[in-house]
Design a protein around this motif. Structure first.
Motif, PDB file in Angstrom:
ATOM      1  N   LEU A  53      36.588  13.766 -26.946  1.00 34.36           N
ATOM      2  CA  LEU A  53      35.614  12.827 -27.583  1.00 34.36           C
ATOM      3  C   LEU A  53      35.324  11.934 -26.450  1.00 34.36           C
ATOM      4  O   LEU A  53      34.413  11.403 -26.347  1.00 34.36           O
ATOM      5  CB  LEU A  53      36.520  12.104 -28.697  1.00 34.36           C
ATOM      6  CG  LEU A  53      36.591  12.962 -29.871  1.00 34.36           C
ATOM      7  CD1 LEU A  53      37.454  12.076 -30.892  1.00 34.36           C
ATOM      8  CD2 LEU A  53      35.123  12.990 -30.572  1.00 34.36           C
ATOM      9  N   LEU A  54      36.406  11.476 -25.386  1.00 36.15           N
ATOM     10  CA  LEU A  54      36.157  10.672 -24.409  1.00 36.15           C
ATOM     11  C   LEU A  54      35.024  11.084 -23.575  1.00 36.15           C
ATOM     12  O   LEU A  54      34.001  10.643 -23.011  1.00 36.15           O
ATOM     13  CB  LEU A  54      37.300  10.400 -23.485  1.00 36.15           C
ATOM     14  CG  LEU A  54      38.364   9.538 -24.334  1.00 36.15           C
ATOM     15  CD1 LEU A  54      39.636   9.705 -23.551  1.00 36.15           C
ATOM     16  CD2 LEU A  54      37.932   8.222 -24.406  1.00 36.15           C
ATOM     17  N   SER A  73      32.585  13.453 -24.284  1.00 35.02           N
ATOM     18  CA  SER A  73      31.287  13.444 -24.895  1.00 35.02           C
ATOM     19  C   SER A  73      30.729  12.050 -24.836  1.00 35.02           C
ATOM     20  O   SER A  73      29.488  11.991 -25.319  1.00 35.02           O
ATOM     21  CB  SER A  73      31.651  13.882 -26.117  1.00 35.02           C
ATOM     22  OG  SER A  73      32.426  13.022 -27.250  1.00 35.02           O
ATOM     23  N   ASN A  74      31.215  10.996 -24.707  1.00 33.73           N
ATOM     24  CA  ASN A  74      30.700   9.797 -24.654  1.00 33.73           C
ATOM     25  C   ASN A  74      30.144   9.234 -23.158  1.00 33.73           C
ATOM     26  O   ASN A  74      30.655   8.986 -22.301  1.00 33.73           O
ATOM     27  CB  ASN A  74      31.790   8.525 -25.153  1.00 33.73           C
ATOM     28  CG  ASN A  74      31.295   7.260 -25.203  1.00 33.73           C
ATOM     29  OD1 ASN A  74      31.048   6.357 -24.476  1.00 33.73           O
ATOM     30  ND2 ASN A  74      30.654   6.908 -26.634  1.00 33.73           N
ATOM     31  N   ARG A  75      28.795   9.147 -23.529  1.00 29.90           N
ATOM     32  CA  ARG A  75      28.160   8.869 -21.894  1.00 29.90           C
ATOM     33  C   ARG A  75      28.643   7.547 -21.399  1.00 29.90           C
ATOM     34  O   ARG A  75      28.543   7.627 -20.024  1.00 29.90           O
ATOM     35  CB  ARG A  75      26.505   8.803 -22.377  1.00 29.90           C
ATOM     36  CG  ARG A  75      25.690   8.387 -21.062  1.00 29.90           C
ATOM     37  CD  ARG A  75      24.319   8.601 -21.509  1.00 29.90           C
ATOM     38  NE  ARG A  75      23.201   8.003 -20.472  1.00 29.90           N
ATOM     39  CZ  ARG A  75      22.138   7.830 -20.899  1.00 29.90           C
ATOM     40  NH1 ARG A  75      21.401   8.297 -21.660  1.00 29.90           N
ATOM     41  NH2 ARG A  75      21.326   7.034 -19.746  1.00 29.90           N
ATOM     42  N   PHE A  89      31.476   5.948 -21.582  1.00 28.71           N
ATOM     43  CA  PHE A  89      32.750   6.096 -20.932  1.00 28.71           C
ATOM     44  C   PHE A  89      32.704   6.898 -19.946  1.00 28.71           C
ATOM     45  O   PHE A  89      33.319   6.624 -18.561  1.00 28.71           O
ATOM     46  CB  PHE A  89      33.934   6.917 -22.381  1.00 28.71           C
ATOM     47  CG  PHE A  89      35.230   7.020 -21.401  1.00 28.71           C
ATOM     48  CD1 PHE A  89      36.125   5.708 -21.595  1.00 28.71           C
ATOM     49  CD2 PHE A  89      35.541   7.935 -20.950  1.00 28.71           C
ATOM     50  CE1 PHE A  89      37.192   5.974 -21.086  1.00 28.71           C
ATOM     51  CE2 PHE A  89      37.032   8.288 -20.214  1.00 28.71           C
ATOM     52  CZ  PHE A  89      37.733   7.041 -20.503  1.00 28.71           C
ATOM     53  N   THR A 105      33.003   0.493 -23.845  1.00 23.60           N
ATOM     54  CA  THR A 105      32.748   1.960 -23.885  1.00 23.60           C
ATOM     55  C   THR A 105      33.998   2.488 -24.843  1.00 23.60           C
ATOM     56  O   THR A 105      33.457   3.294 -25.869  1.00 23.60           O
ATOM     57  CB  THR A 105      32.960   2.527 -22.549  1.00 23.60           C
ATOM     58  OG1 THR A 105      34.440   2.776 -22.158  1.00 23.60           O
ATOM     59  CG2 THR A 105      31.833   2.227 -21.695  1.00 23.60           C
ATOM     60  N   ASP A 144      32.602   1.501 -28.302  1.00 20.11           N
ATOM     61  CA  ASP A 144      31.380   2.435 -28.558  1.00 20.11           C
ATOM     62  C   ASP A 144      31.815   3.785 -29.139  1.00 20.11           C
ATOM     63  O   ASP A 144      31.248   4.269 -30.092  1.00 20.11           O
ATOM     64  CB  ASP A 144      30.588   2.777 -27.221  1.00 20.11           C
ATOM     65  CG  ASP A 144      29.200   3.544 -27.353  1.00 20.11           C
ATOM     66  OD1 ASP A 144      28.364   3.199 -28.420  1.00 20.11           O
ATOM     67  OD2 ASP A 144      29.280   4.597 -26.770  1.00 20.11           O
ATOM     68  N   LEU A 145      32.686   4.401 -28.407  1.00 24.28           N
ATOM     69  CA  LEU A 145      33.251   5.537 -28.830  1.00 24.28           C
ATOM     70  C   LEU A 145      33.958   5.443 -30.429  1.00 24.28           C
ATOM     71  O   LEU A 145      33.640   6.245 -31.102  1.00 24.28           O
ATOM     72  CB  LEU A 145      34.408   6.059 -28.044  1.00 24.28           C
ATOM     73  CG  LEU A 145      35.134   7.305 -28.293  1.00 24.28           C
ATOM     74  CD1 LEU A 145      34.064   8.504 -28.256  1.00 24.28           C
ATOM     75  CD2 LEU A 145      36.460   7.548 -27.491  1.00 24.28           C
ATOM     76  N   LYS A 157      31.160   5.307 -32.939  1.00 25.71           N
ATOM     77  CA  LYS A 157      30.272   6.522 -33.005  1.00 25.71           C
ATOM     78  C   LYS A 157      31.210   7.790 -33.647  1.00 25.71           C
ATOM     79  O   LYS A 157      30.727   8.537 -34.424  1.00 25.71           O
ATOM     80  CB  LYS A 157      29.860   6.962 -31.806  1.00 25.71           C
ATOM     81  CG  LYS A 157      28.888   6.082 -31.244  1.00 25.71           C
ATOM     82  CD  LYS A 157      28.247   6.550 -29.812  1.00 25.71           C
ATOM     83  CE  LYS A 157      27.171   5.674 -29.105  1.00 25.71           C
ATOM     84  NZ  LYS A 157      26.602   6.170 -27.875  1.00 25.71           N
ATOM     85  N   THR A 158      32.608   7.630 -33.376  1.00 28.33           N
ATOM     86  CA  THR A 158      33.519   8.882 -33.880  1.00 28.33           C
ATOM     87  C   THR A 158      34.404   8.489 -34.834  1.00 28.33           C
ATOM     88  O   THR A 158      35.258   9.295 -35.445  1.00 28.33           O
ATOM     89  CB  THR A 158      34.189   9.525 -32.746  1.00 28.33           C
ATOM     90  OG1 THR A 158      34.895   8.767 -32.052  1.00 28.33           O
ATOM     91  CG2 THR A 158      32.894   9.914 -31.589  1.00 28.33           C
TER      92      THR A 158
END
Length: 492
Positions: free
Chosen positions: A253-254, A256-258, A260, A380, A383-384, A387-388
């Motif tokens: 997941l980390l 996949s996060n732009r 981060f 960040t 943000d993650l 979103k998740t």
């Protein structure tokens, strides 16, 4: 209760900021020994080859790739104690960190002498890895601490500023060692030995180095004990379930996060640039400029902008945006180093003051990012989560910390690659040639220009969290806090 969840998990006072900054002051008291002194100590006292040093640093970072995520999952899954989830690790790390710092610089009889090379290499490797593990035990929980100390974006921005100030204060004392750890080389008749450029050759001395290291390690230990009492966790999180594959899922997941990924890469390049200049400048000022006092002066130029920026940067970040301010600042730092490269034809005695002036310009630019970096990391992670729905702070900071350690590898490759490329003579009693010294100056200015230029490009183009997006995140985070509180996943 009408108060928002963010308001209920914020409200920092002066002691909170001071206590938080003190953790990084203590950490940097010993980490600065690695960034500033260790490289030259290895070549000039232990007489290790630059190739071995580079390979040793790379091997240590490979181990970190295993060690850091383990530490992150321990933080996320362990049952919190009375002191909280992350705060107790300040105590656990205090003594091992101080001890490992001293051991790295401890020279036993025969070390660095002919016939003891293998033993010296083994000792250097073991003690360096021990230090890295002890530093991880402090840094990953410390990074995670920001998310439970306060949930307010403005307070986190101020925390980031205070952390940067704490780091700067912790990085200054080592410069006193770097400035006074050298003596002029004398021949058998007691005459001063001169190099090809007619300047006196100076050598690093063991006694002042080890005395300084011990003093700094003791201060680091005491400061961590004090910092433990000054910090408080306002968000009391429940432990994550230690499910099979949870670590791999969190890491996926980390990545996949732009936001981060980009801030991790930017931090990697930042640390590489900082460590390169701190390490390589000790060679440059000693061998090229023959002015060891420039170690202290250059760092003063680098860190003094914080005295002004600490008051105005949080407001600038709030009005203009963290991304926007940092991108311009880092671009200015890259330009300053590029100008220094093009001034390479000047005589060293005429160039030194211009060099320091442009170090100040570079320091002003880098300060914008240094003082906002940790707030950007927390953004960040927010943000993650938005979103998740996933928030694994310990794992996130372990991955982020690993990127920073990759920055140490990049620095080691740049420093030792530069030494190998210029044919640096590290044998006892060696003298550098004029050709070597000219290459030294070129590499000392061009490499930082490239690293900082890449950072600016990533901030302008790739990092997605603009001022507007961060404001939207704050609103979404309020809803997430409400959801977590109502689901009993956090206490306030």
């Amino acid at each position: 209760m009408n108060e928002s969840y963010i308001a209920r998990t914020s409200g920092l006072r002066a002691k909170d900021y001071i206590g938080y900054a003190m953790i990084d002051t203590a950490g940097c008291l010993v980490f600065s020994l690695v960034t500033t002194l260790l490289q030259k100590f290895y070549t000039d006292i232990f007489h290790l080859s630059p190739l071995f040093i580079m390979l040793m640093f790379i091997a240590a970072r490979i181990w970190d790739g295993i060690n850091d995520p383990i530490m992150g999952r321990i933080c996320d899954t362990a049952m919190p104690g009375k002191g909280g989830r992350y705060r107790p690790w300040i105590l656990y790390a205090a003594f091992p960190l101080a001890l490992s710092a001293v051991l790295m610089f401890l020279r036993f009889p025969g070390m660095g002498e002919e016939g003891h090379t293998v033993a010296t290499c083994v000792y250097a490797t073991v003690t360096y890895i021990f230090f890295g593990m002890a530093y991880t035990v402090l840094q990953i929980p410390f990074g995670s601490l920001a998310s439970v100390v306060t949930t307010d974006a403005h307070e986190r921005s101020k925390l980031s500023v205070w952390r940067s100030i704490g780091a700067a204060l912790g990085s200054i004392p080592v410069l006193l060692i770097a400035s006074f750890a050298y003596e002029k080389r004398l021949d058998a008749s007691g005459n001063v030995v001169l190099g090809e450029n007619g300047k006196a050759i100076t050598d690093m001395q063991y006694a002042p180095v080890i005395r300084g290291v011990v003093i700094m390690a003791v201060f680091s230990f005491v400061m961590l004990l004090i910092a433990y009492t000054l910090n408080r966790e306002r968000v009391k999180t429940r432990p994550q379930k230690a499910e099979k594959g949870a670590t791999a899922k969190a890491i996926r997941l980390l990545f996949s996060n732009r936001a981060f990924v980009s801030v991790s890469l930017i931090s990697m390049l930042l640390l590489a640039g900082q460590m390169f200049t701190q390490s390589f400048y000790t060679y440059l000022f000693d061998d090229y400029f023959h002015a060891n006092w420039m170690n202290l002066a250059s760092q003063a130029c680098t860190y003094s902008p914080m005295l002004v920026m600490m008051f105005i940067l949080p407001g600038m970040a709030r009005r203009i945006g963290k991304k926007e301010v940092c991108a311009v600042g880092v671009a200015a730092a890259a330009a300053a180093n590029l100008i220094l490269f093009f001034l390479r034809g000047m005589a060293p005695e005429k160039l030194m003051w211009i060099f320091l002036a442009l170090c100040f310009v570079s320091g002003c630019g880098l300060t914008t990012l240094v003082m906002q970096l940790w707030a950007m990391v927390t953004d960040t992670i927010d943000d993650l989560e938005v979103k998740t729905g996933s928030r694994d702070d310990g794992t996130a900071y372990s991955v982020f910390n690993f990127f920073r350690k990759l920055g140490q590898v990049l620095s080691a490759v740049c420093v030792n690659g530069a030494l190998l490329g210029m044919h640096y003579k590290y044998e006892k009693g060696a003298v550098q040639t004029l050709g070597n010294l000219k290459k030294m100056y070129d590499l000392a200015t061009l490499i930082p220009a490239v690293l900082f230029g890449l950072m600016a490009l990533m901030l302008f183009v790739y990092y997605p969290l603009t001022r507007k997006k961060v404001a939207e995140l704050q609103e979404q985070k309020e809803l997430k806090l409400r959801e977590h509180y109502e689901n009993n996943s956090i206490d306030i």
